[in-house]
Design a protein around this motif. Structure first.
Motif, PDB file in Angstrom:
ATOM      1  N   CYS A  33       0.777  -1.240   0.000  1.00  0.00           N
ATOM      2  CA  CYS A  33       0.000   0.000   0.000  1.00  0.00           C
ATOM      3  C   CYS A  33       0.809   1.292   0.000  1.00  0.00           C
ATOM      4  N   VAL A  34       2.051   1.239   0.414  1.00  0.00           N
ATOM      5  CA  VAL A  34       2.837   2.475   0.530  1.00  0.00           C
ATOM      6  C   VAL A  34       3.993   2.410  -0.459  1.00  0.00           C
ATOM      7  N   PRO A  35       4.068   3.387  -1.365  1.00  0.00           N
ATOM      8  CA  PRO A  35       5.161   3.372  -2.344  1.00  0.00           C
ATOM      9  C   PRO A  35       6.520   3.523  -1.645  1.00  0.00           C
ATOM     10  N   PRO A  36       7.572   2.967  -2.258  1.00  0.00           N
ATOM     11  CA  PRO A  36       8.888   3.005  -1.604  1.00  0.00           C
ATOM     12  C   PRO A  36       9.478   4.415  -1.464  1.00  0.00           C
ATOM     13  N   HIS A  37       9.065   5.328  -2.316  1.00  0.00           N
ATOM     14  CA  HIS A  37       9.571   6.704  -2.242  1.00  0.00           C
ATOM     15  C   HIS A  37       8.437   7.611  -1.793  1.00  0.00           C
ATOM     16  N   TYR A  38       8.549   8.118  -0.569  1.00  0.00           N
ATOM     17  CA  TYR A  38       7.504   8.972  -0.014  1.00  0.00           C
ATOM     18  C   TYR A  38       7.515  10.336  -0.668  1.00  0.00           C
ATOM     19  N   LYS A  39       6.328  10.846  -0.964  1.00  0.00           N
ATOM     20  CA  LYS A  39       6.194  12.191  -1.524  1.00  0.00           C
ATOM     21  C   LYS A  39       5.687  13.156  -0.464  1.00  0.00           C
ATOM     22  N   GLU A  47      -3.676   5.490   0.422  1.00  0.00           N
ATOM     23  CA  GLU A  47      -2.784   4.608   1.172  1.00  0.00           C
ATOM     24  C   GLU A  47      -3.444   4.162   2.472  1.00  0.00           C
ATOM     25  N   ALA A  48      -4.102   5.083   3.152  1.00  0.00           N
ATOM     26  CA  ALA A  48      -4.766   4.755   4.417  1.00  0.00           C
ATOM     27  C   ALA A  48      -5.888   3.739   4.199  1.00  0.00           C
ATOM     28  N   VAL A  49      -6.672   3.936   3.143  1.00  0.00           N
ATOM     29  CA  VAL A  49      -7.758   3.002   2.842  1.00  0.00           C
ATOM     30  C   VAL A  49      -7.185   1.635   2.486  1.00  0.00           C
ATOM     31  N   CYS A  50      -6.131   1.623   1.681  1.00  0.00           N
ATOM     32  CA  CYS A  50      -5.478   0.366   1.298  1.00  0.00           C
ATOM     33  C   CYS A  50      -4.969  -0.373   2.530  1.00  0.00           C
ATOM     34  N   LEU A  51      -4.294   0.345   3.426  1.00  0.00           N
ATOM     35  CA  LEU A  51      -3.776  -0.274   4.647  1.00  0.00           C
ATOM     36  C   LEU A  51      -4.907  -0.824   5.512  1.00  0.00           C
ATOM     37  N   ASP A  52      -5.991  -0.057   5.636  1.00  0.00           N
ATOM     38  CA  ASP A  52      -7.131  -0.494   6.433  1.00  0.00           C
ATOM     39  C   ASP A  52      -7.714  -1.789   5.883  1.00  0.00           C
ATOM     40  N   ARG A  53      -7.903  -1.847   4.582  1.00  0.00           N
ATOM     41  CA  ARG A  53      -8.447  -3.060   3.961  1.00  0.00           C
ATOM     42  C   ARG A  53      -7.487  -4.226   4.056  1.00  0.00           C
ATOM     43  N   CYS A  54      -6.219  -3.946   3.846  1.00  0.00           N
ATOM     44  CA  CYS A  54      -5.205  -5.011   3.908  1.00  0.00           C
ATOM     45  C   CYS A  54      -5.166  -5.633   5.303  1.00  0.00           C
ATOM     46  N   VAL A  55      -5.150  -4.791   6.332  1.00  0.00           N
ATOM     47  CA  VAL A  55      -5.114  -5.290   7.709  1.00  0.00           C
ATOM     48  C   VAL A  55      -6.381  -6.082   8.015  1.00  0.00           C
ATOM     49  N   ALA A  56      -7.542  -5.569   7.597  1.00  0.00           N
ATOM     50  CA  ALA A  56      -8.804  -6.270   7.850  1.00  0.00           C
ATOM     51  C   ALA A  56      -8.803  -7.647   7.191  1.00  0.00           C
ATOM     52  N   LYS A  57      -8.339  -7.726   5.945  1.00  0.00           N
ATOM     53  CA  LYS A  57      -8.285  -9.013   5.244  1.00  0.00           C
ATOM     54  C   LYS A  57      -7.293  -9.954   5.908  1.00  0.00           C
ATOM     55  N   TYR A  58      -6.142  -9.429   6.299  1.00  0.00           N
ATOM     56  CA  TYR A  58      -5.114 -10.251   6.927  1.00  0.00           C
ATOM     57  C   TYR A  58      -5.636 -10.852   8.230  1.00  0.00           C
ATOM     58  N   LEU A  59      -6.275 -10.016   9.060  1.00  0.00           N
ATOM     59  CA  LEU A  59      -6.800 -10.502  10.341  1.00  0.00           C
ATOM     60  C   LEU A  59      -7.948 -11.486  10.137  1.00  0.00           C
ATOM     61  N   ASP A  60      -8.799 -11.227   9.150  1.00  0.00           N
ATOM     62  CA  ASP A  60      -9.905 -12.136   8.852  1.00  0.00           C
ATOM     63  C   ASP A  60      -9.365 -13.499   8.426  1.00  0.00           C
ATOM     64  N   LEU A  61      -8.394 -13.497   7.554  1.00  0.00           N
ATOM     65  CA  LEU A  61      -7.797 -14.746   7.097  1.00  0.00           C
ATOM     66  C   LEU A  61      -7.102 -15.474   8.248  1.00  0.00           C
ATOM     67  N   HIS A  62      -6.408 -14.719   9.093  1.00  0.00           N
ATOM     68  CA  HIS A  62      -5.733 -15.312  10.250  1.00  0.00           C
ATOM     69  C   HIS A  62      -6.752 -16.006  11.165  1.00  0.00           C
ATOM     70  N   GLU A  63      -7.879 -15.366  11.386  1.00  0.00           N
ATOM     71  CA  GLU A  63      -8.931 -15.951  12.229  1.00  0.00           C
ATOM     72  C   GLU A  63      -9.497 -17.221  11.592  1.00  0.00           C
ATOM     73  N   LYS A  64      -9.782 -17.172  10.275  1.00  0.00           N
ATOM     74  CA  LYS A  64     -10.326 -18.345   9.582  1.00  0.00           C
ATOM     75  C   LYS A  64      -9.341 -19.506   9.602  1.00  0.00           C
ATOM     76  N   LEU A  65      -8.069 -19.231   9.378  1.00  0.00           N
ATOM     77  CA  LEU A  65      -7.058 -20.287   9.411  1.00  0.00           C
ATOM     78  C   LEU A  65      -6.947 -20.888  10.809  1.00  0.00           C
ATOM     79  N   GLY A  66      -7.008 -20.038  11.825  1.00  0.00           N
ATOM     80  CA  GLY A  66      -6.945 -20.524  13.195  1.00  0.00           C
ATOM     81  C   GLY A  66      -8.094 -21.466  13.516  1.00  0.00           C
TER      82      GLY A  66
END
Length: 88
Positions: A33-39, A47-66
């Motif tokens: 979600c965050v480009p390597p060169h900050y502007k 970027e904030a929306v991307c990070l929010d969605r990424c974290v939500a998906k990651y945690l959801d998947l972690h819970e399902k796998l558990g």
């Protein structure tokens, strides 16, 4: 093994696993979600929306796998118990 020592060891292992999961999630979502060169010094809205969605998906998947791993572990224990009863 002493039950208190086993419980403490399990708690320490859980903390270690959660820290590892947090680090993996942070690295994966940052790369995605965050480009390597900050502007700008602050995250953009995209970027904030991307990070929010990424974290939500990651945690959801972690819970399902558990849940799935717990289910498989219970099934394995049942099979082992039945096998022990059958051979005993």
């Amino acid at each position: 093994m002493d039950p208190m020592k086993a419980q403490q060891l399990a708690a320490e292992l859980e903390v270690e696993m959660m820290a590892d999961m947090y680090n993996r999630m942070t690295n994966a979502c940052h790369r995605k979600c965050v480009p390597p060169h900050y502007k700008e010094p602050e995250l953009t809205k995209g970027e904030a929306v991307c990070l929010d969605r990424c974290v939500a998906k990651y945690l959801d998947l972690h819970e399902k796998l558990g849940r799935k791993l717990t289910e498989l572990s219970v099934q394995d224990e049942e099979v082992m118990r039945k096998a022990a009863i059958g051979s005993g």
